[in-house]
Design a protein around this motif. Structure first.
Motif, PDB file in Angstrom:
ATOM      1  N   UNK A   1       0.814  -1.215   0.000  1.00  0.00           N
ATOM      2  CA  UNK A   1       0.000   0.000   0.000  1.00  0.00           C
ATOM      3  C   UNK A   1       0.852   1.272   0.000  1.00  0.00           C
ATOM      4  N   UNK A   2       2.128   1.154   0.388  1.00  0.00           N
ATOM      5  CA  UNK A   2       2.997   2.323   0.442  1.00  0.00           C
ATOM      6  C   UNK A   2       3.810   2.520  -0.834  1.00  0.00           C
ATOM      7  N   UNK A   3       3.798   1.542  -1.730  1.00  0.00           N
ATOM      8  CA  UNK A   3       4.678   1.613  -2.898  1.00  0.00           C
ATOM      9  C   UNK A   3       4.339   2.809  -3.782  1.00  0.00           C
ATOM     10  N   UNK A   4       3.098   2.935  -4.197  1.00  0.00           N
ATOM     11  CA  UNK A   4       2.721   4.040  -5.083  1.00  0.00           C
ATOM     12  C   UNK A   4       2.900   5.396  -4.403  1.00  0.00           C
ATOM     13  N   UNK A   5       2.439   5.600  -3.158  1.00  0.00           N
ATOM     14  CA  UNK A   5       2.683   6.895  -2.505  1.00  0.00           C
ATOM     15  C   UNK A   5       4.163   7.221  -2.356  1.00  0.00           C
ATOM     16  N   UNK A   6       4.985   6.225  -2.036  1.00  0.00           N
ATOM     17  CA  UNK A   6       6.426   6.459  -1.927  1.00  0.00           C
ATOM     18  C   UNK A   6       6.993   6.921  -3.265  1.00  0.00           C
ATOM     19  N   UNK A   7       6.613   6.242  -4.343  1.00  0.00           N
ATOM     20  CA  UNK A   7       7.172   6.578  -5.653  1.00  0.00           C
ATOM     21  C   UNK A   7       6.745   7.981  -6.083  1.00  0.00           C
ATOM     22  N   UNK A   8       5.496   8.341  -5.845  1.00  0.00           N
ATOM     23  CA  UNK A   8       5.038   9.694  -6.172  1.00  0.00           C
ATOM     24  C   UNK A   8       5.806  10.729  -5.362  1.00  0.00           C
ATOM     25  N   UNK A   9       5.989  10.460  -4.066  1.00  0.00           N
ATOM     26  CA  UNK A   9       6.736  11.392  -3.214  1.00  0.00           C
ATOM     27  C   UNK A   9       8.181  11.520  -3.686  1.00  0.00           C
TER      28      UNK A   9
END
Length: 238
Positions: free
Chosen positions: A84-92
């Protein structure tokens, strides 16, 4: 701020610092009238190694400080972070890289108009091959990121005195840069290349040329595949 948002903010801040210091050393070496102009590849390799080290120190109290989508993918594959953190991390990470590149532009604002070499200007922001051969360039980025991710996973099996593991990471980046970086400029990080390339495209940089989007897939795809291969190797080792 909840724990997930703190980690996401850490990825943004850390990647911003990474690019500010990393692309900053490229600007120092590449741009006309810079006091560090033409100081060479060793300066760039050491600069990037220290950029990673300092970025991890600055943001590591907030989260895992991946600062790299390939590392995030690899850590998710091992279960170290939730998917669940992969996409938010990549965007950040991508947004942090763009902001870091903007800060480099501002830091060297008078030097862009003094620099006529469009390749040197683009090279301040994004990577490019010494010899353009897409399959070979892809393999180089794959191998470099394989070493990076495998090294990070192996470091996790070693006990370090408090805080010293970050210097091991910096040493790993330095080794990759000195040994493998001469072919493609060793992006080994999709955000490191794509974020500044976007900034190069949109900023009103004096004397800039094209952003070489034809090459841009290499420093994205190569590192992501390299991370997957590294996790596969690591799985066989442990």
């Amino acid at each position: 701020m909840n724990a997930d948002m703190t980690q996401i903010m850490g990825e943004f801040i850390g990647t911003m610092i990474l690019i500010l210091l990393g692309d900053g050393v490229c600007a120092a070496v590449n741009l006309n009238k810079s006091k560090a102009q033409a100081s060479g590849w060793i300066v760039i390799a050491f600069g990037w190694a220290m950029a990673v080290t300092m970025a991890v120190f600055i943001s590591g109290f907030m989260g895992p400080a991946h600062l790299n989508p390939a590392v995030t993918l690899g850590m998710a594959m091992t279960g170290a972070i939730g998917w669940n953190l992969v996409f938010p991390f990549i965007i950040a990470q991508l947004l942090g890289a763009i902001v870091g590149a903007v800060l480099v532009w501002l830091s060297y604002l008078p030097h862009w108009s003094a620099t006529k070499d469009q390749g040197a200007i683009l090279g301040t922001f994004a990577t490019g091959p010494a010899i353009r051969n897409y399959p070979a360039n892809f393999i180089t980025e794959l191998i470099g990121t394989f070493v990076l991710v495998l090294g990070l996973l192996a470091f996790g099996q070693t006990e370090f005195a408090g805080g010293t593991n970050v210097f091991a990471v910096g040493g790993l980046i330095l080794a990759i840069g000195l040994s493998l970086g001469g072919s493609t400029g060793y992006a080994i990080n999709p955000a490191r290349d794509l974020g500044p390339r976007i900034a190069h495209a949109i900023l009103p940089i004096a004397n800039k040329g094209g952003s070489d989007w034809g090459y841009s897939w290499v420093p994205i795809a190569g590192p992501m595949v390299g991370a997957i291969v590294a996790v596969g190797m690591y799985t066989l080792m442990v």
